[in-house]
Design a protein around this motif. Structure first.
Motif, PDB file in Angstrom:
ATOM      1  N   MET A  27       0.662  -1.210   0.141  1.00  0.00           N
ATOM      2  CA  MET A  27      -0.380   0.169   0.143  1.00  0.00           C
ATOM      3  C   MET A  27       1.276   1.367  -0.069  1.00  0.00           C
ATOM      4  SD  MET A  27      -3.098  -1.128   2.622  1.00  0.00           S
ATOM      5  CE  MET A  27      -3.950   0.235   2.419  1.00  0.00           C
ATOM      6  N   VAL A  28       1.982   0.619   1.126  1.00  0.00           N
ATOM      7  CA  VAL A  28       3.081   2.022   0.622  1.00  0.00           C
ATOM      8  C   VAL A  28       3.411   2.441  -0.641  1.00  0.00           C
ATOM      9  CG1 VAL A  28       4.762   3.052   1.823  1.00  0.00           C
ATOM     10  CG2 VAL A  28       3.195   2.124   3.715  1.00  0.00           C
ATOM     11  N   PHE A  29       4.505   1.285  -0.897  1.00  0.00           N
ATOM     12  CA  PHE A  29       4.531   1.852  -2.429  1.00  0.00           C
ATOM     13  C   PHE A  29       4.045   2.624  -3.609  1.00  0.00           C
ATOM     14  CE2 PHE A  29       5.227  -0.280  -6.574  1.00  0.00           C
ATOM     15  CZ  PHE A  29       6.372   0.838  -6.966  1.00  0.00           C
ATOM     16  N   LEU A  30       2.330   1.632  -3.199  1.00  0.00           N
ATOM     17  CA  LEU A  30       1.151   2.468  -3.979  1.00  0.00           C
ATOM     18  C   LEU A  30       1.445   3.883  -4.294  1.00  0.00           C
ATOM     19  CD1 LEU A  30      -1.752  -1.080  -4.720  1.00  0.00           C
ATOM     20  CD2 LEU A  30       0.701  -0.239  -6.106  1.00  0.00           C
ATOM     21  N   GLN A  31       1.236   4.176  -2.701  1.00  0.00           N
ATOM     22  CA  GLN A  31       0.466   5.204  -2.620  1.00  0.00           C
ATOM     23  C   GLN A  31       1.899   6.199  -3.043  1.00  0.00           C
ATOM     24  OE1 GLN A  31      -1.377   7.159  -2.062  1.00  0.00           O
ATOM     25  NE2 GLN A  31      -2.586   5.880  -1.986  1.00  0.00           N
ATOM     26  N   VAL A  32       3.026   6.001  -3.213  1.00  0.00           N
ATOM     27  CA  VAL A  32       4.142   7.046  -4.116  1.00  0.00           C
ATOM     28  C   VAL A  32       3.768   6.874  -5.617  1.00  0.00           C
ATOM     29  CG1 VAL A  32       6.691   6.777  -4.427  1.00  0.00           C
ATOM     30  CG2 VAL A  32       5.693   5.486  -2.070  1.00  0.00           C
ATOM     31  N   VAL A  33       3.155   5.652  -5.877  1.00  0.00           N
ATOM     32  CA  VAL A  33       3.235   5.541  -7.593  1.00  0.00           C
ATOM     33  C   VAL A  33       2.264   6.065  -7.671  1.00  0.00           C
ATOM     34  CG1 VAL A  33       2.116   4.235  -9.540  1.00  0.00           C
ATOM     35  CG2 VAL A  33       3.189   2.437  -7.274  1.00  0.00           C
ATOM     36  N   ILE A  34       1.002   6.400  -6.625  1.00  0.00           N
ATOM     37  CA  ILE A  34      -0.573   6.906  -7.224  1.00  0.00           C
ATOM     38  C   ILE A  34       0.448   9.036  -6.980  1.00  0.00           C
ATOM     39  CG2 ILE A  34      -2.367   8.022  -6.535  1.00  0.00           C
ATOM     40  CD1 ILE A  34      -2.533   5.068  -5.691  1.00  0.00           C
ATOM     41  N   ARG A  35       1.327   9.160  -5.692  1.00  0.00           N
ATOM     42  CA  ARG A  35       1.726  10.029  -5.487  1.00  0.00           C
ATOM     43  C   ARG A  35       2.672  10.804  -5.684  1.00  0.00           C
ATOM     44  NH1 ARG A  35      -2.101  11.647  -0.760  1.00  0.00           N
ATOM     45  NH2 ARG A  35      -1.061  13.345  -0.789  1.00  0.00           N
ATOM     46  N   PRO A  36       3.497  10.902  -6.620  1.00  0.00           N
ATOM     47  CA  PRO A  36       5.128  11.164  -6.308  1.00  0.00           C
ATOM     48  C   PRO A  36       4.961  12.180  -5.830  1.00  0.00           C
ATOM     49  CG  PRO A  36       4.353  10.342  -9.041  1.00  0.00           C
ATOM     50  CD  PRO A  36       3.209  10.779  -7.667  1.00  0.00           C
ATOM     51  N   GLY A  37       6.555  12.236  -4.344  1.00  0.00           N
ATOM     52  CA  GLY A  37       7.313  12.776  -3.844  1.00  0.00           C
ATOM     53  C   GLY A  37       6.013  13.825  -2.540  1.00  0.00           C
ATOM     54  N   ILE A  38       5.634  12.449  -2.238  1.00  0.00           N
ATOM     55  CA  ILE A  38       4.241  12.075  -1.227  1.00  0.00           C
ATOM     56  C   ILE A  38       4.886  12.478   0.291  1.00  0.00           C
ATOM     57  CG2 ILE A  38       4.170   9.543  -0.846  1.00  0.00           C
ATOM     58  CD1 ILE A  38       1.155  10.071  -0.566  1.00  0.00           C
ATOM     59  N   SER A  39       4.725  12.359   1.238  1.00  0.00           N
ATOM     60  CA  SER A  39       5.454  12.536   2.787  1.00  0.00           C
ATOM     61  C   SER A  39       4.936  11.300   3.540  1.00  0.00           C
ATOM     62  CB  SER A  39       5.252  14.014   3.351  1.00  0.00           C
ATOM     63  OG  SER A  39       3.742  13.549   3.891  1.00  0.00           O
ATOM     64  N   SER A  40       6.037  11.390   4.325  1.00  0.00           N
ATOM     65  CA  SER A  40       5.002   9.838   5.270  1.00  0.00           C
ATOM     66  C   SER A  40       4.286  10.129   6.048  1.00  0.00           C
ATOM     67  CB  SER A  40       6.372   9.217   6.294  1.00  0.00           C
ATOM     68  OG  SER A  40       6.959  10.658   7.167  1.00  0.00           O
ATOM     69  N   ARG A  41       3.815  11.849   7.001  1.00  0.00           N
ATOM     70  CA  ARG A  41       3.047  11.362   7.004  1.00  0.00           C
ATOM     71  C   ARG A  41       1.628  12.314   6.436  1.00  0.00           C
ATOM     72  NH1 ARG A  41       2.913  17.001   7.381  1.00  0.00           N
ATOM     73  NH2 ARG A  41       1.774  17.936   5.492  1.00  0.00           N
ATOM     74  N   ALA A  44       1.445   8.198   5.676  1.00  0.00           N
ATOM     75  CA  ALA A  44      -0.167   7.750   7.044  1.00  0.00           C
ATOM     76  C   ALA A  44      -1.278   7.703   7.097  1.00  0.00           C
ATOM     77  CB  ALA A  44       0.741   7.660   8.628  1.00  0.00           C
ATOM     78  N   GLU A  45      -1.838   8.944   6.837  1.00  0.00           N
ATOM     79  CA  GLU A  45      -2.932   9.287   6.512  1.00  0.00           C
ATOM     80  C   GLU A  45      -3.905   9.119   5.455  1.00  0.00           C
ATOM     81  OE1 GLU A  45      -3.567  13.644   6.026  1.00  0.00           O
ATOM     82  OE2 GLU A  45      -1.963  14.336   7.709  1.00  0.00           O
ATOM     83  N   ALA A  46      -3.428   8.520   4.337  1.00  0.00           N
ATOM     84  CA  ALA A  46      -3.771   7.952   3.414  1.00  0.00           C
ATOM     85  C   ALA A  46      -4.317   6.858   3.903  1.00  0.00           C
ATOM     86  CB  ALA A  46      -2.815   7.811   1.936  1.00  0.00           C
ATOM     87  N   ILE A  47      -3.548   5.893   3.977  1.00  0.00           N
ATOM     88  CA  ILE A  47      -3.930   4.289   4.524  1.00  0.00           C
ATOM     89  C   ILE A  47      -4.442   3.872   5.707  1.00  0.00           C
ATOM     90  CG2 ILE A  47      -2.371   3.310   2.634  1.00  0.00           C
ATOM     91  CD1 ILE A  47      -0.085   3.089   4.693  1.00  0.00           C
ATOM     92  N   GLY A  48      -4.606   4.763   6.789  1.00  0.00           N
ATOM     93  CA  GLY A  48      -5.059   4.572   7.967  1.00  0.00           C
ATOM     94  C   GLY A  48      -3.709   3.938   9.328  1.00  0.00           C
ATOM     95  N   SER A  49      -2.331   4.683   8.921  1.00  0.00           N
ATOM     96  CA  SER A  49      -1.047   4.125   9.811  1.00  0.00           C
ATOM     97  C   SER A  49      -0.274   4.944  10.486  1.00  0.00           C
ATOM     98  CB  SER A  49      -0.459   3.365   8.848  1.00  0.00           C
ATOM     99  OG  SER A  49       0.371   2.648   9.593  1.00  0.00           O
ATOM    100  N   SER A  50      -0.336   4.237  11.582  1.00  0.00           N
ATOM    101  CA  SER A  50       1.076   5.438  12.355  1.00  0.00           C
ATOM    102  C   SER A  50       2.537   6.041  11.259  1.00  0.00           C
ATOM    103  CB  SER A  50       1.590   4.618  13.474  1.00  0.00           C
ATOM    104  OG  SER A  50       2.915   4.080  12.691  1.00  0.00           O
TER     105      SER A  50
END
Length: 130
Positions: A27-41, A44-50
């Protein structure tokens, strides 16, 4: 059913390369694919994790894990030029190639992903704005 089959094909690509990959890391990898330049914060919000858990997943996807072991080299983590405490993530060429394979597994018509902004290009662009 067709979309579930496509999802299964995409997950199989991960499993073949990284047999023990956790679902959250995918899921984290796919968030980077979808939103290059995404921050860890934001991840975390996008997938509901710390944020601390996301940092560990980012390190597995990056060059080195939080334990100092070799990571998978799929993601570049760089300091945000305007906020050095924040890290942002971009796909490496290896990560982009994996994302392309997944895109084809989901859509066999062969439409590829648009080229994603690299970490170097992002830094140059942001520094040009400062």
């Amino acid at each position: 059913m067709k979309s579930i089959h496509a999802l299964s094909n995409a997950l199989e690509i991960f499993r073949q390369i990284y047999p023990d990959i956790p679902a959250t890391t995918i899921m984290v990898f796919l968030q980077v694919v979808i939103r290059p330049g995404i921050s860890s914060r934001d991840t975390a919000e996008a997938i509901g994790s710390s944020q601390s858990a996301i940092s560990r997943h980012f390190s597995m996807l990056g060059e080195y894990t939080w334990r100092g072991e070799e990571g998978w080299g799929l993601v570049d983590l760089i300091e945000e030029p305007t906020n050095r405490r924040m890290k942002v993530a971009f796909l490496t060429s290896k990560g982009q190639a994996l994302a392309e394979k997944i895109a084809v597994a989901i859509d066999p018509t062969g439409r590829s992903l648009p080229p994603a902004e690299t970490a170097d290009a992002y830094v140059r662009r942001v520094r040009g704005q400062i």
